[in-house]
Scaffold this motif. Sequence first.
Motif, PDB file in Angstrom:
ATOM      1  N   VAL A  29      -9.956   2.221  -4.385  1.00 40.76           N
ATOM      2  CA  VAL A  29      -9.335   1.130  -4.745  1.00 40.76           C
ATOM      3  C   VAL A  29     -10.428   0.042  -5.341  1.00 40.76           C
ATOM      4  CG1 VAL A  29      -8.645  -1.344  -3.450  1.00 40.76           C
ATOM      5  CG2 VAL A  29      -7.443   0.980  -2.611  1.00 40.76           C
TER       6      VAL A  29
ATOM      7  N   ILE B  67      -3.370  -4.698   0.699  1.00 35.92           N
ATOM      8  CA  ILE B  67      -4.179  -4.085  -0.417  1.00 35.92           C
ATOM      9  C   ILE B  67      -2.934  -3.836  -1.412  1.00 35.92           C
ATOM     10  CG2 ILE B  67      -5.377  -2.356  -1.474  1.00 35.92           C
ATOM     11  CD1 ILE B  67      -7.092  -2.431   0.983  1.00 35.92           C
TER      12      ILE B  67
ATOM     13  N   PHE C 112      -2.134  -5.148  -5.158  1.00 32.99           N
ATOM     14  CA  PHE C 112      -1.875  -4.178  -6.568  1.00 32.99           C
ATOM     15  C   PHE C 112      -0.552  -4.600  -7.254  1.00 32.99           C
ATOM     16  CE2 PHE C 112      -5.212  -1.252  -5.208  1.00 32.99           C
ATOM     17  CZ  PHE C 112      -6.110  -1.148  -6.263  1.00 32.99           C
TER      18      PHE C 112
ATOM     19  N   THR D 239      -7.498  -6.733  -3.245  1.00 37.46           N
ATOM     20  CA  THR D 239      -7.820  -5.281  -3.717  1.00 37.46           C
ATOM     21  C   THR D 239      -9.439  -5.097  -3.980  1.00 37.46           C
ATOM     22  OG1 THR D 239      -7.603  -5.878  -5.901  1.00 37.46           O
ATOM     23  CG2 THR D 239      -5.649  -4.972  -4.714  1.00 37.46           C
TER      24      THR D 239
ATOM     25  N   PRO E  49     -11.039  -4.339   1.520  1.00 36.58           N
ATOM     26  CA  PRO E  49     -11.496  -2.939   1.548  1.00 36.58           C
ATOM     27  C   PRO E  49     -12.629  -2.825   2.462  1.00 36.58           C
ATOM     28  CG  PRO E  49     -10.693  -3.241  -0.528  1.00 36.58           C
ATOM     29  CD  PRO E  49     -11.012  -4.550  -0.075  1.00 36.58           C
TER      30      PRO E  49
ATOM     31  N   GLY F 145      -3.542   2.934  -7.748  1.00 35.94           N
ATOM     32  CA  GLY F 145      -3.971   2.050  -6.780  1.00 35.94           C
ATOM     33  C   GLY F 145      -2.853   1.612  -5.721  1.00 35.94           C
TER      34      GLY F 145
ATOM     35  N   ALA G 131      -3.625   2.769  -1.956  1.00 31.58           N
ATOM     36  CA  ALA G 131      -3.691   1.526  -0.882  1.00 31.58           C
ATOM     37  C   ALA G 131      -3.097   1.912   0.504  1.00 31.58           C
ATOM     38  CB  ALA G 131      -3.188   0.388  -1.397  1.00 31.58           C
TER      39      ALA G 131
END
Length: 406
Positions: free
Chosen positions: A22, A82, A86, A121, A126, A184, A188
Amino acid sequence: MNDTKFFPTNKALVTVIAASVVVIIALGIRQTFGMFYFDFATDLDITITQFGFTMGLQLLLWGVFSPMFGIITDKYGGNIAIFIGFVFYLLAILLFYSGFNTGYYFTITIGILVGVGLGSTAISIPVSVVAKHFPVSSRTIATGIVTSAGSFGYFISPLITRYSLVEHGWENTMLFFCFFLGLGLIVALFVSTPKIPVGTNQNNNQTAREALKEAFSNKSYIYLTLGFFVCGWHIALVATHIPTYMIDKGLPDWCAAMVLALIGLFNMVGTITSGYLATRYSQKILLSAIYLLRGVSIIYFIFLPPSVFNSVIFGITFGMLWLSTVPPTNGIIGKVFGTKYIGLLYGIVFVSHQIGSFLGAYLSGVFYELNGNFDYAWYISIALSIFAGLIHLPIKEKPIERPQIA
């Protein structure tokens, strides 16, 4: 759970891998926007002040939305937060590629929508999700791995982007970005948040509002927040304006891509090293040293004659320090306040980082238009390095004491 294993569970391993992918995608693409400036100026009539403002706004919104996505993460899971990020990121690049890219559209797509997407992101979410899977003894190393992955994105993206810009033009390069952002979206879904974060007291019934009140009444949290402002200023100045700065100094146009790539390459080493050192030594002392060494690196770069060799030295030294602030910053938050609301608390600290980023990107562009150079931006960077080196020293790294419920 076997405490002798670095990865406590298989889910922790999958989460670290997914979170790493990510941030490679999110930060890798973000790192290259400065390389598009001359194409945007020629084809879209974007001035350096408008470009700097848009990049600064992007960074600011990245920070503003980080704690909001932190709340979503702590309540519903990192994969949800996340994935939403994205969606915004991909929408921005698709609209930009489709022609919504001049005037206010430039600011809306690259500034606002990308900024919102980065809020979940890029790094903060993360890293916070990964931190929930690990005990204090290995937490900073785990977050260092993810941060280092972002550095790999920093390393590889400028090289690929420069090739694509030369061979295919900026429009097709944006289309290539859409492919990676689509990837992504899938990855995610594998960034999972544990039901019971490691290191969390199961009897802790603290609410998010109470966690914020507790943090803001703690001087160490305030010092950490102020210090992270400096990190944002440094990174935004270099990532946004280094291509223009180096061309003005008469260096080859490929030199900026080389410096950005070196920053990414050596930050992989720097963040892993920082994560390891944070498990062995005082994290506040480590942060102070990182910020002071950044000042030394900048002094070397701007006061010695411009050359490819000195640019390489700057790329290596500044790269070692680039995101190495993240593991100890996140580590102090987790150690002092626990991991239950680490997404929210780190997100708030990250707002300060992005305010610094906004000012670093925008004001540097203003200085350039007023004076024809970035000198004042660099001088401020050196002063801020000294400030950050000192502001971390009073931080207390001991876990906060809360009243025990009978």
